[in-house]
Design a protein around this motif. Sequence first.
Motif, PDB file in Angstrom:
ATOM      1  N   PRO A  27       1.128  -0.909  -0.280  1.00 25.60           N
ATOM      2  CA  PRO A  27      -0.138   0.125   0.283  1.00 25.60           C
ATOM      3  C   PRO A  27       0.705   1.210  -0.100  1.00 25.60           C
TER       4      PRO A  27
ATOM      5  N   ALA B 276       2.635   1.588  -3.536  1.00 26.40           N
ATOM      6  CA  ALA B 276       1.095   2.287  -4.672  1.00 26.40           C
ATOM      7  C   ALA B 276       0.981   3.391  -4.283  1.00 26.40           C
ATOM      8  N   LEU B 277       0.991   3.780  -3.577  1.00 25.84           N
ATOM      9  CA  LEU B 277      -0.069   5.365  -2.884  1.00 25.84           C
ATOM     10  C   LEU B 277       1.534   6.322  -3.215  1.00 25.84           C
TER      11      LEU B 277
ATOM     12  N   ASP C 185       1.351   6.351  -7.039  1.00 25.11           N
ATOM     13  CA  ASP C 185      -0.323   7.517  -7.637  1.00 25.11           C
ATOM     14  C   ASP C 185      -0.226   8.610  -7.492  1.00 25.11           C
TER      15      ASP C 185
ATOM     16  N   THR D 137     -15.637   6.368  -4.010  1.00 25.06           N
ATOM     17  CA  THR D 137     -14.540   5.755  -3.205  1.00 25.06           C
ATOM     18  C   THR D 137     -13.657   4.846  -3.653  1.00 25.06           C
TER      19      THR D 137
ATOM     20  N   ARG E 295      -8.787   4.181  -8.903  1.00 27.36           N
ATOM     21  CA  ARG E 295      -7.862   3.308  -8.941  1.00 27.36           C
ATOM     22  C   ARG E 295      -6.736   3.856  -8.672  1.00 27.36           C
ATOM     23  N   ASN E 296      -6.832   5.229  -8.060  1.00 27.91           N
ATOM     24  CA  ASN E 296      -5.846   5.904  -8.039  1.00 27.91           C
ATOM     25  C   ASN E 296      -5.747   6.065  -7.098  1.00 27.91           C
ATOM     26  N   ARG E 297      -4.433   5.327  -5.938  1.00 31.12           N
ATOM     27  CA  ARG E 297      -5.343   5.587  -4.301  1.00 31.12           C
ATOM     28  C   ARG E 297      -4.696   6.787  -3.925  1.00 31.12           C
TER      29      ARG E 297
ATOM     30  N   ARG F  74      -7.885   8.137  -4.244  1.00 30.91           N
ATOM     31  CA  ARG F  74      -9.038   7.328  -3.668  1.00 30.91           C
ATOM     32  C   ARG F  74      -8.871   7.861  -2.117  1.00 30.91           C
ATOM     33  N   ALA F  75      -7.800   8.411  -0.629  1.00 30.78           N
ATOM     34  CA  ALA F  75      -7.436   8.602  -0.131  1.00 30.78           C
ATOM     35  C   ALA F  75      -7.769   9.497  -0.062  1.00 30.78           C
TER      36      ALA F  75
END
Length: 413
Positions: free
Chosen positions: A253, A256-257, A260, A303, A307-309, A312-313
């Motif tokens: 995570p 990936a964050l 992104d 939310t 796909r883009n973390r 999304r956050a």
Amino acid sequence: MPSFDYLALDTAGHERRGSVIGASIDDARARLDARRFYVVRIEPGGAIAQPSPANDSAPLLSRNISLRRTLTTKQLTLFTRQLATLIEVSPLEEALRTIARQHDRDPARRILVSVHAGVVEGRRLSRAMEREAASFPPLYRAMVAAGESSGSLPTILTRLADLLERQAEIRGKVLTALAYPVVLAVVAVVVVAALMAFVVPRVVEQFDSVGQQLPLLTRAVIGLSEFFAGWWWALALAAALAALAWWRAMHSPRFALAVDARILRLPLIGRLVRDLHAARMARTLSTMVASRLPLLEGLTLTTGTIRNRALRAASEDIAESIRTGGSLSAALRRADVFPPLLLYLAAAGESAGRLDAMLARAAEYLEREFDSFTSAALSLLEPGIIVVMGVVVTLIVLAILLPILQLNTLAGA
């Protein structure tokens, strides 16, 4: 006359099995329609197997759900538009039956029959759609439930159809924008690889017996050709290992964050991703607010589809801020990832009590910006790929011609 085995639903929603005699399958279906049976399957006698004793308690419609495929985006959009039109002039059960009959011997028919069976059993449409949750997303079902509660289901289905059509249009524009540059780049790579693998080695054979030192450009091209020819397997293995390592890293995570978030900061791609997400969110929220669906519920449901973390956050933070009593415009401003126009129009809509209209205008503006941006980017990208391909091919051709010109010079001397 031949007999046909059938599986049907009666007016109470119960399964009915049996055989019916008819001159043809259409004649047999007409006989069942006259008995007010909704035919699910009808085949020549003996084709429909009887349920085994171990599974007698599980209806066929329930047992086959796991085998069904989902509705495509196009099918879902068409279904929504047809249902919105038909329920204005006919009962919901009849409208569903009519739409299902248009998908003869198709997976979509089985999905719609399952929803129709749920409605016949007395369930609300939104609850019946839960049988096919893979085909009807949570946001879709929530808006249908809001329409049922408010008595404005046709209006909300029409808005849903408009939303799905607009999203499909934007998705098509993205694919169209990417298709030509990708194909052009692939063709360029294939052409260069073919020259390096087949043309250059043949030319090298002609210069092996000359005994003269070849030009630097020719030696460089020959070296690259020999490297690719001898070590292509190592390059392929390295590419596969790199792809595997990237895939494993993207399951982290934190990594990936970070990736992104970095994508959002890129000069061109970052703006494209931000604007696309902002336009989609604005149009979705506009539709939900106009349908009297709670804003917080809409944010929560949308939310999970991002796909883009990093985005999304940010959306999760916006939902949490609104849950604690904040306004949408203030939450968007704190997120600091959305276009300024969306913030301004959201604030103006909240102050004027016209949030749905202002969000719709923001979506239209961002979508126009996307169209103009992709057009400008393509107008630069396509010639760029052609120029790069031309330069590479020119260098390879020069590498072949320079030794020939050198030999002619020596021969003339």
